[in-house]
Design a protein around this motif. Structure first.
Motif, short mmCIF file in Angstrom:
data_model
loop_
_atom_site.label_atom_id
_atom_site.label_comp_id
_atom_site.label_asym_id
_atom_site.label_seq_id
_atom_site.Cartn_x
_atom_site.Cartn_y
_atom_site.Cartn_z
N HIS A 47 0.74 -1.00 -0.12
CA HIS A 47 0.02 0.13 -0.21
C HIS A 47 0.61 1.38 -0.07
O HIS A 47 0.12 1.86 -0.86
CB HIS A 47 -0.89 -0.06 1.28
N GLN A 51 1.28 4.37 -2.76
CA GLN A 51 0.61 5.37 -2.20
C GLN A 51 1.70 6.26 -3.13
O GLN A 51 1.57 7.56 -3.93
CB GLN A 51 0.88 5.77 -1.16
N THR A 55 1.50 8.92 -5.73
CA THR A 55 1.71 10.36 -5.33
C THR A 55 2.84 10.96 -7.00
O THR A 55 3.20 12.22 -6.88
CB THR A 55 2.66 10.50 -4.49
#
Length: 172
Positions: A47, A51, A55
């Motif tokens: 995860h 992320q 980004t």
């Protein structure tokens, strides 16, 4: 303008906005690693990898992770060029003086091959590690076996002598 159609100022800004953690993930995406593999390598959760890549994708203005990796690789070549350590580059070869008279090689028929000396001892002392090599000659193997057998016999006789001496000592 560069090949992507963006301005160099914008490229530098995007490069500077990427964090070290995002760059670490993108480096592994360039190597065609999956998010799960990246998570294992960096010792983080899948995860967290997703992320960081999402980004980074937003910072680079890419539509997916492959495009982000492509843009990142181009930026890395521009703003983080690989430097070579001069210690790792070997020095240029030096000329060595010739052992031949007048610097010319002798007749090739006069040269001797050292391969006939391969089975002979080189003059250095043996270490115990050399006993376990598999390339000993038959004669050397026989001597190694005899020496081992003799050592076992000496140890056994020494043990018997000690046992007899203790028996005499205790019986008195």
């Amino acid at each position: 303008m560069n090949d992507s159609g963006s301005h160099p100022d914008k490229d530098a800004e995007r490069w500077n906005r990427l964090t070290g953690k995002q760059r670490a993930c993108l480096d592994l995406v360039i190597e065609h690693k999956t998010s799960k593999e990246i998570a294992r390598i960096l010792d983080i959760s899948k995860h967290s990898v997703d992320q960081r890549l999402a980004t980074a994708r937003d910072v680079l203005g890419a539509s997916d992770r492959n495009e982000a990796a492509f843009i990142y690789r181009r930026l890395r070549e521009t703003y983080d060029p690989m430097t070579y350590d001069p210690v790792g580059i070997p020095p240029p070869p030096k000329l060595v003086p010739s052992d031949f008279p007048n610097g010319s090689p002798p007749n090739l028929m006069e040269l001797h091959d050292s391969s006939d000396e391969l089975g002979k001892p080189s003059g250095k002392a043996w270490s115990f590690g050399d006993l376990w090599r598999r390339d000993h000659s038959s004669e050397a193997r026989i001597w190694i076996y005899l020496a081992g057998f003799g050592l076992v016999v000496l140890i056994a006789l020494g043990g018997l002598g000690i046992a007899q001496a203790l028996d005499r000592l205790l019986s008195n």
